[in-house]
Write a protein that holds these residues in place. Sequence first.
Motif, PDB file in Angstrom:
ATOM      1  N   GLN A 133       0.827  -1.208   0.000  1.00 49.09           N
ATOM      2  CA  GLN A 133       0.000   0.000   0.000  1.00 49.09           C
ATOM      3  C   GLN A 133       0.862   1.258   0.000  1.00 49.09           C
ATOM      4  O   GLN A 133       0.541   2.248  -0.675  1.00 49.09           O
ATOM      5  CB  GLN A 133      -0.925  -0.008   1.219  1.00 49.09           C
ATOM      6  N   ALA A 134       1.970   1.220   0.744  1.00 44.64           N
ATOM      7  CA  ALA A 134       2.870   2.375   0.773  1.00 44.64           C
ATOM      8  C   ALA A 134       3.471   2.627  -0.606  1.00 44.64           C
ATOM      9  O   ALA A 134       3.598   3.776  -1.042  1.00 44.64           O
ATOM     10  CB  ALA A 134       3.972   2.151   1.803  1.00 44.64           C
ATOM     11  N   LEU A 135       3.859   1.558  -1.295  1.00 43.84           N
ATOM     12  CA  LEU A 135       4.413   1.712  -2.638  1.00 43.84           C
ATOM     13  C   LEU A 135       3.347   2.185  -3.625  1.00 43.84           C
ATOM     14  O   LEU A 135       3.629   2.989  -4.521  1.00 43.84           O
ATOM     15  CB  LEU A 135       5.021   0.388  -3.103  1.00 43.84           C
ATOM     16  N   GLU A 136       2.133   1.692  -3.465  1.00 43.08           N
ATOM     17  CA  GLU A 136       1.036   2.137  -4.331  1.00 43.08           C
ATOM     18  C   GLU A 136       0.786   3.634  -4.150  1.00 43.08           C
ATOM     19  O   GLU A 136       0.503   4.355  -5.113  1.00 43.08           O
ATOM     20  CB  GLU A 136      -0.229   1.341  -4.021  1.00 43.08           C
ATOM     21  N   PHE A 172       3.597   3.180  -7.545  1.00 51.27           N
ATOM     22  CA  PHE A 172       3.896   1.841  -8.045  1.00 51.27           C
ATOM     23  C   PHE A 172       2.601   1.130  -8.444  1.00 51.27           C
ATOM     24  O   PHE A 172       1.555   1.305  -7.805  1.00 51.27           O
ATOM     25  CB  PHE A 172       4.599   1.000  -6.978  1.00 51.27           C
ATOM     26  N   TYR A 173       2.683   0.328  -9.515  1.00 52.10           N
ATOM     27  CA  TYR A 173       1.599  -0.570  -9.891  1.00 52.10           C
ATOM     28  C   TYR A 173       1.808  -1.845  -9.081  1.00 52.10           C
ATOM     29  O   TYR A 173       2.844  -2.507  -9.214  1.00 52.10           O
ATOM     30  CB  TYR A 173       1.644  -0.858 -11.384  1.00 52.10           C
ATOM     31  N   CYS A 174       0.861  -2.203  -8.220  1.00 49.62           N
ATOM     32  CA  CYS A 174       1.069  -3.253  -7.233  1.00 49.62           C
ATOM     33  C   CYS A 174       0.165  -4.457  -7.458  1.00 49.62           C
ATOM     34  O   CYS A 174      -1.014  -4.309  -7.792  1.00 49.62           O
ATOM     35  CB  CYS A 174       0.831  -2.710  -5.820  1.00 49.62           C
ATOM     36  N   LEU A 178       6.842  -1.198 -10.703  1.00 48.77           N
ATOM     37  CA  LEU A 178       6.016  -2.361 -10.420  1.00 48.77           C
ATOM     38  C   LEU A 178       6.434  -2.973  -9.090  1.00 48.77           C
ATOM     39  O   LEU A 178       7.626  -3.143  -8.828  1.00 48.77           O
ATOM     40  CB  LEU A 178       6.168  -3.395 -11.536  1.00 48.77           C
ATOM     41  N   ALA A 179       5.468  -3.319  -8.258  1.00 50.11           N
ATOM     42  CA  ALA A 179       5.734  -4.010  -6.994  1.00 50.11           C
ATOM     43  C   ALA A 179       4.806  -5.212  -6.897  1.00 50.11           C
ATOM     44  O   ALA A 179       3.606  -5.096  -7.141  1.00 50.11           O
ATOM     45  CB  ALA A 179       5.513  -3.076  -5.806  1.00 50.11           C
ATOM     46  N   LEU A 221       6.010   1.620   9.482  1.00 49.47           N
ATOM     47  CA  LEU A 221       6.400   0.766   8.356  1.00 49.47           C
ATOM     48  C   LEU A 221       6.169   1.490   7.035  1.00 49.47           C
ATOM     49  O   LEU A 221       7.018   1.450   6.135  1.00 49.47           O
ATOM     50  CB  LEU A 221       5.620  -0.544   8.393  1.00 49.47           C
ATOM     51  N   ARG A 222       5.035   2.155   6.893  1.00 51.36           N
ATOM     52  CA  ARG A 222       4.760   2.910   5.673  1.00 51.36           C
ATOM     53  C   ARG A 222       5.823   3.983   5.446  1.00 51.36           C
ATOM     54  O   ARG A 222       6.328   4.151   4.337  1.00 51.36           O
ATOM     55  CB  ARG A 222       3.379   3.568   5.761  1.00 51.36           C
TER      56      ARG A 222
END
Length: 285
Positions: free
Chosen positions: A19-22, A26-28, A54-55, A149-150
């Motif tokens: 979720q943090a990468l999104e 990022f496309y997760c 991309l993750a 964490l985020r």
Amino acid sequence: MKLIVISGRSGSGKSTALQALEDVGFYCIDNLPALLLPELVSQILSDKDHPGQLAVSIDARNLQSNLKQFPAIFQQLKSNPDVDCEVIYLDSSEVTLLKRYSATRRKHPLSDDNQGLQEAISYERSLLEPVADLAAIRIDTTRLSLYELRDSIKLRIARRSAQELSLQFESFGFKHGVPLDVDFTFDVRCLPNPYWLPELRGHTGLEQPVIEFLEQQPSVQEMQDDIVTYLAKWLPRFEHNNRSYITIGIGCTGGQHRSVYISERLAGHFRTTMDNVQIRHRELN
């Protein structure tokens, strides 16, 4: 294209990391079968409008045979000049994972009539070893909140420039255990301890009374200088060896005074020459 593979034991925070990468573009994809990763990357690269970031999450819900093949799959992707890929592995202590599952009352993906929760958590560690061994960074989420964490994912990973070393200093108390995710540990328990002065005991290494006390101790400056000298010599060599993330643990007895002060001073020093330097005080959090 930037590709990040998120893995780790169930309950360690993989969904939060995705979720943090999104959140940062990022496309997760969650729970991707490992064997499908090369085809997915190929399909995305063939699209001229591909997202560029991309993750994917690959974990114990995969078939065991797929996980065993992951090292070969990863090396295939690493050899592609159009793909910059790395593995981020999350983990927590088994006690913490047990507590998280007990709190949520979710079923562990590996537990069944023949294998209880504790056995499933232990077995999952060995099952994911082929993925964990390739990790560019391990994050110990035992003492991290969802928000911490985020922030860690966004600051250390998502915003890191290509080929830039991400450096994190983490203060901790030995009496609470050494963090699982440190690459180097420096023990500063030999330094004068402000805890034994009643007027300083209630302060931390972030506060002026403790700072002034430690600044007056010659051994404190000597320790700091020696750590700087060591890291200044060896960090570039790790960076040239394609290490993307380094975590430096600084430990004292309780993680309140000496380790906090030294970590702050080290981070301040290296921020003058590096762009991505983070600091975390485990016991203060």
